[in-house]
Design an enzyme around this catalytic site. Structure first.
Site, mmCIF file in Angstrom:
data_model
loop_
_atom_site.group_PDB
_atom_site.id
_atom_site.type_symbol
_atom_site.label_atom_id
_atom_site.label_comp_id
_atom_site.label_asym_id
_atom_site.label_seq_id
_atom_site.Cartn_x
_atom_site.Cartn_y
_atom_site.Cartn_z
ATOM 1 N N ASP A 51 -1.899 10.834 -1.940
ATOM 2 C CA ASP A 51 -2.311 9.819 -2.924
ATOM 3 C C ASP A 51 -2.658 10.446 -4.261
ATOM 4 O O ASP A 51 -2.589 9.789 -5.301
ATOM 5 C CB ASP A 51 -3.493 9.020 -2.385
ATOM 6 C CG ASP A 51 -2.996 8.070 -1.306
ATOM 7 O OD1 ASP A 51 -2.852 8.522 -0.157
ATOM 8 O OD2 ASP A 51 -2.681 6.909 -1.636
ATOM 9 N N GLN A 81 -1.846 2.125 9.932
ATOM 10 C CA GLN A 81 -0.567 2.244 9.211
ATOM 11 C C GLN A 81 0.471 2.980 10.057
ATOM 12 O O GLN A 81 1.666 2.729 9.915
ATOM 13 C CB GLN A 81 -0.771 3.005 7.887
ATOM 14 C CG GLN A 81 -1.500 2.232 6.809
ATOM 15 C CD GLN A 81 -2.989 2.504 6.819
ATOM 16 O OE1 GLN A 81 -3.566 2.825 7.860
ATOM 17 N NE2 GLN A 81 -3.635 2.386 5.680
ATOM 18 N N ARG A 119 0.873 -1.177 0.000
ATOM 19 C CA ARG A 119 0.000 0.000 0.000
ATOM 20 C C ARG A 119 0.906 1.221 0.000
ATOM 21 O O ARG A 119 2.130 1.097 0.090
ATOM 22 C CB ARG A 119 -1.037 -0.011 1.139
ATOM 23 C CG ARG A 119 -0.710 -0.690 2.419
ATOM 24 C CD ARG A 119 0.387 -0.067 3.217
ATOM 25 N NE ARG A 119 0.202 1.370 3.370
ATOM 26 C CZ ARG A 119 1.163 2.231 3.604
ATOM 27 N NH1 ARG A 119 2.427 1.828 3.731
ATOM 28 N NH2 ARG A 119 0.934 3.517 3.726
ATOM 29 N N GLY A 120 0.291 2.411 -0.125
ATOM 30 C CA GLY A 120 1.094 3.627 -0.273
ATOM 31 C C GLY A 120 1.210 3.923 -1.760
ATOM 32 O O GLY A 120 1.552 3.034 -2.547
ATOM 33 N N ALA A 121 0.925 5.183 -2.124
ATOM 34 C CA ALA A 121 0.761 5.521 -3.544
ATOM 35 C C ALA A 121 1.941 5.111 -4.442
ATOM 36 O O ALA A 121 1.750 4.383 -5.423
ATOM 37 C CB ALA A 121 0.451 7.011 -3.663
ATOM 38 N N ASN A 176 -5.291 12.366 0.802
ATOM 39 C CA ASN A 176 -4.382 11.496 1.574
ATOM 40 C C ASN A 176 -5.228 10.734 2.586
ATOM 41 O O ASN A 176 -6.464 10.889 2.644
ATOM 42 C CB ASN A 176 -3.286 12.334 2.245
ATOM 43 C CG ASN A 176 -2.189 11.464 2.839
ATOM 44 O OD1 ASN A 176 -1.657 10.581 2.155
ATOM 45 N ND2 ASN A 176 -1.861 11.653 4.103
ATOM 46 N N LYS A 177 -4.593 9.921 3.362
ATOM 47 C CA LYS A 177 -5.274 9.047 4.327
ATOM 48 C C LYS A 177 -6.312 9.793 5.151
ATOM 49 O O LYS A 177 -6.065 10.924 5.594
ATOM 50 C CB LYS A 177 -4.198 8.422 5.235
ATOM 51 C CG LYS A 177 -4.693 7.478 6.298
ATOM 52 C CD LYS A 177 -5.556 6.354 5.758
ATOM 53 C CE LYS A 177 -4.922 5.569 4.635
ATOM 54 N NZ LYS A 177 -5.890 4.715 3.902
ATOM 55 N N ARG A 235 -7.293 -0.488 -6.836
ATOM 56 C CA ARG A 235 -7.586 0.577 -5.862
ATOM 57 C C ARG A 235 -7.779 1.880 -6.643
ATOM 58 O O ARG A 235 -7.032 2.147 -7.576
ATOM 59 C CB ARG A 235 -6.452 0.737 -4.833
ATOM 60 C CG ARG A 235 -6.394 -0.416 -3.825
ATOM 61 C CD ARG A 235 -5.481 -0.097 -2.663
ATOM 62 N NE ARG A 235 -6.118 0.781 -1.690
ATOM 63 C CZ ARG A 235 -5.464 1.315 -0.655
ATOM 64 N NH1 ARG A 235 -4.174 1.094 -0.482
ATOM 65 N NH2 ARG A 235 -6.094 2.089 0.208
HETATM 66 O O1 MRU Z 1 -4.459 3.125 2.268
HETATM 67 P P1 MRU Z 1 -2.982 3.327 2.130
HETATM 68 O O2 MRU Z 1 -2.201 2.740 3.258
HETATM 69 O O3 MRU Z 1 -2.480 2.909 0.770
HETATM 70 O O4 MRU Z 1 -2.812 4.907 2.225
HETATM 71 C C1 MRU Z 1 -1.528 5.445 2.118
HETATM 72 C C2 MRU Z 1 -1.479 6.899 2.324
HETATM 73 O O5 MRU Z 1 -2.473 7.554 2.499
HETATM 74 C C3 MRU Z 1 -0.132 7.550 2.211
HETATM 75 O O6 MRU Z 1 -0.055 8.663 3.029
HETATM 76 C C4 MRU Z 1 0.099 7.977 0.754
HETATM 77 O O7 MRU Z 1 -0.112 6.925 -0.125
HETATM 78 C C5 MRU Z 1 1.448 8.538 0.542
HETATM 79 S S1 MRU Z 1 2.646 7.257 0.547
HETATM 80 C C6 MRU Z 1 4.182 7.893 0.230
#
Ligand code: MRU
Length: 372
Positions: free
Chosen positions: A264, A223, A51-53, A274-275, A116
């Site tokens: 994201d 996370q 996970r993470g963009a 973002n999250k 996603r």
């Molecule tokens: O749902 P996730 O864990 O994929 O969400 C991740 C985030 O929101 C991060 O902050 C974002 O992707 C930046 S990662 C460098």
């Protein structure tokens, strides 16, 4: 310790694999999941193994390369028969072989694209794969498979370099003695290595500027508590875990100097997805006159979207909120709303840190000047 979010390997028997650290079970277990084609890669993205963009984008590019390699092996097995038939019908065997390959690649792409919805890096990476496929359209599947793997490896390598550049730009914004708050995980685990927001923290720590990192636990998927806390421990960066609802009182008590998060998707006007919980932090930072920084590579910008309201926000399964790891705490049949992201308006963002430098006061004009 080097955190190996994802690595590609070719086994001696010729099978190619993408190994992903399984982020669902960290930090209690360090185990790896292998993907061999686009389907298993898409499942790993959907199920939050990775996970993470930026990490999602690079993983998707490897997924396309793995699918191509798998198809080449499959088609090689049937090639001899096809060759005979094709010659009889006056069709070149190359043409005969390539059509089902490109059809199967389109299906694989669609599968990855629906894994996603919010992180634009996924679609950015698939668009890079499209360019390879279009550029080599007349070439044999073997050539395309090799080119896709070269691309995935390049994106992988480049991501670490981008993060280091962001780290250097971001660290220059911070003073010695900074107590910084971060949300979710924008670290090595969310990228190919080093991290975006955590990359800035790593670089600032190397310059002895970080006194403490307040780590939001990041409900509901944790996370922060699981991944960011673990990464910071590995790096021996001073950090303190807090519940998401503690930020306001810490800020009021003067215990936070700045907030930094990843992203994201960044819309053309500088709005940032973002999250979930990020928007609340930005409001709090403004109320307490604290800088609110976003660290994101240019691949996270989506100039096709005029503003953040147009960013698709993923809703995830109810069981991520009603319990965790098989333990349920909410009553059965409880209705649940579980959006995974929110949108922070550009006016609340002090600056977006990219590999190119610092984009202060994001607005349509400033984003265009910085990105194009
Ligand atoms: O749902 P996730 O864990 O994929 O969400 C991740 C985030 O929101 C991060 O902050 C974002 O992707 C930046 S990662 C460098």
């Amino acid at each position: 310790m080097k955190i190996d979010t994802l690595h590609y390997l070719a086994r001696p028997d010729g099978i190619e694999l993408l190994e992903l650290i399984d982020q669902r079970v960290l930090p209690q277990q360090v185990r790896f999941i292998s993907c061999t084609d686009a389907g298993s890669t898409a499942n790993a993205i959907r199920d939050m193994v990775v996970r993470g963009a930026p990490a999602i984008g690079i993983t998707a590019a490897y997924g396309m390369a793995l699918e191509a390699a798998t198809l080449v092996r499959t088609f090689r097995g049937t090639a001899r028969k096809t060759n005979t038939r094709a010659t009889l019908h006056g069709i070149s065997s190359e043409e005969e072989r390539s059509k089902p390959f490109f059809r199967a690649m389109a299906v694989a792409r669609a599968r990855l694209a629906t894994s996603r919805p919010t992180a634009v890096n996924l679609f950015w990476a698939l668009a890079r794969c499209d360019e390879v496929l279009a550029g080599l359209g007349a070439k044999s599947p073997d050539v395309v498979a090799r080119a896709l793997l070269t691309l995935a490896r390049r994106l992988h390598r480049e991501d670490v370099a981008l993060n280091r550049a962001m780290g250097a730009h971001g660290a220059a914004l911070l003073q010695a003695g900074t107590r910084i708050l971060t949300h979710c995980n924008a670290g090595a685990l969310a990228t190919a290595g080093y991290g975006t927001a955590l990359g800035v923290i790593r670089a600032a720590h190397a310059q002895r500027k970080i006194t403490n990192v307040w780590v939001d636990e990041t409900r509901p998927f944790l996370q922060g508590a699981r991944l960011t806390a673990w990464e910071l421990q590995q790096e021996k960066i001073p950090a303190t875990l807090i519940c998401d609802n503690m930020a306001a009182s810490l800020m009021a008590a003067g215990k936070v100097d700045a907030v930094i998060v990843g992203a994201d998707r960044v819309a053309a006007n500088g709005d940032v997805a973002n999250k979930i919980g990020t928007y609340g932090l930005a409001v709090l930072a403004r109320a307490h006159r604290l800088p609110f920084y976003v660290a994101a590579p240019l691949s996270t910008f989506d100039l096709a979207l005029a503003n953040g309201k147009l960013i698709p926000i993923e809703e995830r399964a109810a069981d991520e909120m009603t319990g965790y790891f098989g333990k349920r705490w909410a009553p059965e049949k409880m209705r649940v709303f579980n959006p995974a992201f929110d949108v922070t308006p550009a006016r609340l963002v002090t600056a977006i840190i990219t590999e190119r430098g610092v984009l202060s006061k994001p607005s349509r004009l400033n984003v265009a000047r910085h990105v194009v």
